[in-house]
Structures are given as C-alpha cells and as structure tokens.
Design an enzyme around this catalytic site. Structure first.
Site, mmCIF file in Angstrom:
data_model
loop_
_atom_site.group_PDB
_atom_site.id
_atom_site.type_symbol
_atom_site.label_atom_id
_atom_site.label_comp_id
_atom_site.label_asym_id
_atom_site.label_seq_id
_atom_site.Cartn_x
_atom_site.Cartn_y
_atom_site.Cartn_z
ATOM 1 N N ARG A 180 37.158 34.914 42.149
ATOM 2 C CA ARG A 180 37.150 34.990 43.615
ATOM 3 C C ARG A 180 36.613 33.707 44.225
ATOM 4 O O ARG A 180 37.196 33.173 45.179
ATOM 5 C CB ARG A 180 36.306 36.180 44.074
ATOM 6 C CG ARG A 180 36.281 36.331 45.590
ATOM 7 C CD ARG A 180 35.373 37.461 46.033
ATOM 8 N NE ARG A 180 35.453 37.659 47.475
ATOM 9 C CZ ARG A 180 34.717 38.525 48.153
ATOM 10 N NH1 ARG A 180 33.848 39.296 47.505
ATOM 11 N NH2 ARG A 180 34.837 38.640 49.449
ATOM 12 N N CYS A 187 29.996 37.438 46.781
ATOM 13 C CA CYS A 187 30.726 36.647 45.796
ATOM 14 C C CYS A 187 29.984 36.551 44.473
ATOM 15 O O CYS A 187 30.510 36.012 43.508
ATOM 16 C CB CYS A 187 30.974 35.240 46.346
ATOM 17 S SG CYS A 187 31.985 35.210 47.828
#
Length: 301
Positions: free
Chosen positions: A241, A195
């Site tokens: 995200r 991430c």
C-alpha cells in the site's frame, strides 16, 4: 414428527423466556449499556479504518452465538450469585468512567463485561467454557486504546517506510525516508497508523479467526498456524500500500495520492489480504495433505 419437533422448539423458547424473565434486571442493564455504546461506536469508531470491521464482528458474533444456543442450553449449570455481584462491582465503574469521560475503549470493556455476566447467569461457566470462541470473538468490538495503537505501530511504521523506500530507491526512484517520513521528489509523506498495518491486523485477525473457526475448529494446531500468519501478511500488504501511494504521489501528485485513492487502496489491499489468507490456507492444506499421504506410503507395513 414435524409437529413434535415444532412443539419441542416452542417449549425450548418458552423455557428461555421464563428463565430470562427471572433475570430481567440484569438483561435490562445489558440493554441500557449496550444501546448507547453501539451508537457511540457507530459515530466514533465504525466509520474509521481501524473500526470498519466492527459491524461485521457484531453480526457474525451474534450469529455464532445463535448457532450455539442448543449446546449452551444443554450444558446449562447454576451460576454463583457472588460471582455476578463481584463482576458487576468491577465492570460497572469501568463502564461509568468510560462513558462519563468519553473513553470508548473502557466503555465497551464495561459493556462486554456486563454481557458476559448476563450469559454466565443464563448458562453458567461449563456452557460458556465449551463455547469460548463466540464469546471471545465479540471482544473485537472493544476498540484498542490510542496509546496501545501508538505503541504498537511505531516500529511497524518505521519498518514499512524503510522497506518501501529502500525497495523503490534500488529501482531508481528519487525516494528516501527518515523514520516515518518519506521524501519522494518534491513531496513529503508521513506513514500513519493506517499504513503501518494496525488497521489490517485488527480487522484481518477478526475475520480470519472467524474463517478458521468455521472451517478448521477441529484442528487447533492448524488454526494456530494460520493465525500466526496474520501479522506478516498484514505487514506485507501494507508495504504494498505504501509503495502504491508513493508511486501515485510521484506520477500524479500529492493531491491525487492523498484523496479518494488513499482510502481506495486501503480497501482494495484489505481484500487482497483476505484473498491471500485464503490462498495460504489452500496451499497449506495441499502441502499438509501431500505430507500425510507420503507419511502413510512410507509407514510400517
């Protein structure tokens, strides 16, 4: 004319096979190190987010080299034996150590070095220098070591978590962060390497550089500008995200956010990043074209 062309192609292939036959030990060494390394890559790296771009890089890299074979052959120059011997003395221990101790980064570095030496023996340095991109592009097959990923992603992970949590906090969501840990309602999340943008940066860099080479290889300044935008774009996409995963956790629970949708959001946002890069390219070309037209219109009479 077609027969003459076919005869010429046959002669070129025959000449390449004869040349390859002269250096069969080196080519055999390439095969012996390449096959097990690719099997290891497929088992340990290509099935992860960080290495998912590997098969694409291998296929497109080999295709690029196949399109440059005529130019490589035309520029062929004699290779120096001492360079090949010295190169093998350097890369074979690296490969052996990486293979013996399961360091895939060192193993692939050794494979890459042996392959470069084989290309050098076949075509010589002038031919390789004129076609640096296809050879350099294949270096993306070398997975970065874990300590490099950790060193690079720590500041990225902290930045991504800070921006995502503070943005949602100002919108009224019960979210806060401490370093790379994110607290949302009763849940606690951890911003991992995936991430932080590292996976997107590596894969997006490879695919974008291929895109730039195919469409803009004649303009290295413009290509460099597009390449410089890869990291900011990847970070922005990964902030999106993390925000998405926080909202999924808040509304649907931790099991939903960390399950199938965790990987799905990564794939979807990677596609968004690629489309974003193409959009940036189109926008920059439009602005650049308008700038050139304006400059020509106000130029000296």
């Amino acid at each position: 004319m077609q027969e003459a062309s076919g005869d010429g192609q046959t002669l070129r292939i025959s000449a390449m096979l004869q040349e390859a036959g002269k250096i069969w030990p080196l080519l055999l060494a390439v095969v012996l190190v390449l096959v097990p390394a690719c099997l290891t890559l497929a088992d340990q790296v290509w099935n992860t987010e960080l290495g998912a771009h590997g098969p694409i890089v291998l296929a497109t890299g080999l295709w690029l080299l196949s399109t440059r074979l005529k130019d490589l052959t035309a520029r062929r120059a004699p290779a120096k034996t001492w360079v090949i011997v010295l190169g093998l003395l350097l890369v074979l221990p690296v490969y052996t150590f990486g293979r013996a101790y399961d360091f895939i980064s060192l193993e692939m570095l050794g494979v890459y070095g042996v392959a470069l030496l084989a290309a050098y023996r076949l075509y010589g340095w002038p031919a390789m220098r004129a076609n640096l991109f296809p050879f350099g592009f294949l270096a993306f097959l070398i997975p970065p070591p874990g300590w490099v990923i950790d060193w690079l992603t720590v500041p990225l992970r902290e930045f991504v978590s800070y921006v995502a949590t503070h943005g949602l906090h100002h919108l009224g969501y019960p979210v806060a962060n401490q370093g790379v840990s994110i607290m949302v309602a009763q849940y606690q999340l951890l911003v991992e390497d995936a991430c932080a943008g590292m996976n997107s940066i590596v894969g997006l860099s490879a695919i974008t550089l291929f895109y730039i080479y195919i469409l803009h290889s004649a303009s290295w300044r413009y290509g460099a500008l597009l390449a410089a935008l890869i990291i900011p774009l990847a970070v922005v996409v990964n902030i999106a995200r993390v925000v998405t995963l926080i909202l999924l956790t808040y509304y649907a629970g931790d099991e939903v956010a960390q399950g199938f949708l965790h990987t799905t959001t990564g794939i979807a946002l990677f596609a968004v990043a690629l489309l974003g890069m193409m959009g940036l390219d189109a926008g920059l070309r439009f602005v650049y074209g308008r700038f050139i037209k304006r400059k020509d219109a106000h130029g000296p009479a």
